[in-house]
Write a protein that holds these residues in place. Structure first.
Motif, PDB file in Angstrom:
ATOM      1  N   PRO A   1      96.064  10.167   1.762  1.00 25.79           N
ATOM      2  CA  PRO A   1      95.808   9.948   3.559  1.00 25.79           C
ATOM      3  C   PRO A   1      94.611   8.629   3.837  1.00 25.79           C
ATOM      4  CG  PRO A   1      94.742  12.176   2.527  1.00 25.79           C
ATOM      5  CD  PRO A   1      95.392  11.755   1.468  1.00 25.79           C
ATOM      6  N   LYS A   2      95.435   7.962   4.760  1.00 22.16           N
ATOM      7  CA  LYS A   2      94.327   7.140   6.091  1.00 22.16           C
ATOM      8  C   LYS A   2      93.379   7.704   6.025  1.00 22.16           C
ATOM      9  CE  LYS A   2      93.950   3.411   9.084  1.00 22.16           C
ATOM     10  NZ  LYS A   2      95.203   2.596   9.742  1.00 22.16           N
ATOM     11  N   ARG A   3      91.979   7.583   5.093  1.00 21.58           N
ATOM     12  CA  ARG A   3      90.882   8.304   5.785  1.00 21.58           C
ATOM     13  C   ARG A   3      90.503   7.822   7.515  1.00 21.58           C
ATOM     14  NH1 ARG A   3      86.186   9.826   2.738  1.00 21.58           N
ATOM     15  NH2 ARG A   3      86.780   8.638   1.167  1.00 21.58           N
ATOM     16  N   ARG A   4      89.528   8.115   8.266  1.00 23.67           N
ATOM     17  CA  ARG A   4      89.660   7.783   9.427  1.00 23.67           C
ATOM     18  C   ARG A   4      88.128   8.088  10.229  1.00 23.67           C
ATOM     19  NH1 ARG A   4      88.910  13.132  12.703  1.00 23.67           N
ATOM     20  NH2 ARG A   4      89.113  11.586  14.426  1.00 23.67           N
ATOM     21  N   TRP A   5      87.540   6.205  10.500  1.00 23.86           N
ATOM     22  CA  TRP A   5      86.600   6.565  11.274  1.00 23.86           C
ATOM     23  C   TRP A   5      86.269   6.042  12.343  1.00 23.86           C
ATOM     24  CZ3 TRP A   5      84.127   4.410   6.617  1.00 23.86           C
ATOM     25  CH2 TRP A   5      84.663   4.198   5.472  1.00 23.86           C
TER      26      TRP A   5
ATOM     27  N   ASP B   1      86.534  -3.305   6.924  1.00 28.12           N
ATOM     28  CA  ASP B   1      85.575  -2.076   6.399  1.00 28.12           C
ATOM     29  C   ASP B   1      85.745  -0.650   7.265  1.00 28.12           C
ATOM     30  OD1 ASP B   1      86.817  -2.449   3.759  1.00 28.12           O
ATOM     31  OD2 ASP B   1      84.974  -3.319   3.594  1.00 28.12           O
TER      32      ASP B   1
END
Length: 326
Positions: free
Chosen positions: A73-77, A85
């Motif tokens: 899964p795509k990391r949430r920022w 980044d």
């Protein structure tokens, strides 16, 4: 019983713990309402009170699948760097560390203002487009007047327009707690085991309840950012000297970061005396070395003048390095 307060919170704000199928006898014990009272009302048993009974068995019953054969899964920022980044991640415990008086609280309030208005944090780090604009700030060193002056100074310094100031008031909940002892956990003086307090229980319940809210567009409207200012005010006293207590303290905060909505829990922390040279931003958090070791992201801050500072990424386990920001 020790779960009486938890029961009342459940009735008011809904389910508290992330695994409601776990029976009450297996839940984390809550300490006495009085943080100074000697002795803790801890559920006895073979496991330390901070551990939910049976996590290995619970996860084994439904383990994650396809870890090697499917894309992760795509990391949430919460905010991202110009390079793309991430910097501060949703669902993680991060920290800003510096000597006293350098501007940690101001930096945290500026971050909340960026989330509320969409302006880049420090004019550099873009706010992620898929997060809620809401922040909860626990300001342990500020009374109401101090908090008001800090927010006003941040709004003036950023040149926020009237509409943007209204967005700050709408999306940011500021809790000035100077003179209000509210430790989130305490350690048993004999066993050194950690137990969460009613303050932790209430905060966890608030985060879960607020995560259920949606805005007019049907989008999640829980808190994306929880600022704990400072760790010394809200952490167990023994984190200064005890590695085990310090590790458990971070684990407790990780539970808040893992609550529904997955907020970024941002700590402010003082640095060790050895790292208090104004020109040195590669500093360690005061107290047990386990504090810095357990955090995913640590931003070091140092004063370089009357109104200037340097911010450096001194630790990051989840993204690449970053040049210091002046």
């Amino acid at each position: 019983t020790i779960f009486h307060h938890e029961k009342k919170i459940r009735e008011q704000l809904g389910q508290l713990f992330p695994h409601p199928s776990v029976p009450p006898s297996a839940q984390i014990a809550e300490s006495s309402n009085d943080p100074d009272e000697p002795g803790l009302a801890i559920e006895t048993g073979p496991l330390p009170p901070l551990v939910v009974l049976g996590p290995i068995a619970r996860i084994h019953a439904n383990p994650p699948r396809g870890l090697a054969t499917t894309p992760p899964p795509k990391r949430r920022w919460v905010v991202v760097r110009p390079s793309g980044d991430g910097l501060l991640a949703a669902g993680k415990v991060c920290a800003i560390a510096s000597a006293g008086g350098v501007g940690k609280t101001t930096l945290a309030v500026q971050l909340a203002a960026s989330l509320a208005t969409g302006r880049p944090w420090l004019g550099t780090f873009a706010v992620a487009p898929d997060i809620s604009p809401r922040s909860l700030l626990l300001l342990g060193e500020d009374d109401e007047g101090d908090a008001h002056r800090t927010v006003a100074a941040v709004c003036d310094g950023l040149g926020l327009l009237d509409g943007e100031r209204e967005l700050f008031d709408l999306h940011c909940t500021v809790l000035p707690l100077s003179g209000e002892p509210a430790p989130l956990a305490v350690a048993d003086p004999k066993t050194r085991e950690l137990a969460v307090t009613r303050h932790f229980t209430e905060l966890a319940a608030i985060l879960e309840a607020e995560a259920q809210r949606v805005n007019a567009f049907g989008e999640a409207y829980g808190y994306s950012l929880v600022v704990i200012d400072t760790l010394a005010r809200f952490g167990a006293a023994e984190i200064e000297i005890d590695n085990a207590v310090a590790t458990r303290m971070i684990q407790a905060l990780e539970r808040l970061a893992a609550s529904p909505g997955k907020p970024c829990v941002l700590l402010t922390a003082h640095t060790a005396k050895a790292g208090r040279k104004p020109e040195d931003v590669d500093t360690s958090i005061r107290g047990s070395s386990a504090l810095g070791d357990s955090l995913r992201v640590v931003l070091g801050m140092a004063s370089t003048g009357i109104d200037t500072a340097t911010l450096a990424l001194t630790k990051c386990n989840i993204a690449g390095p970053m040049e210091p920001l002046h």
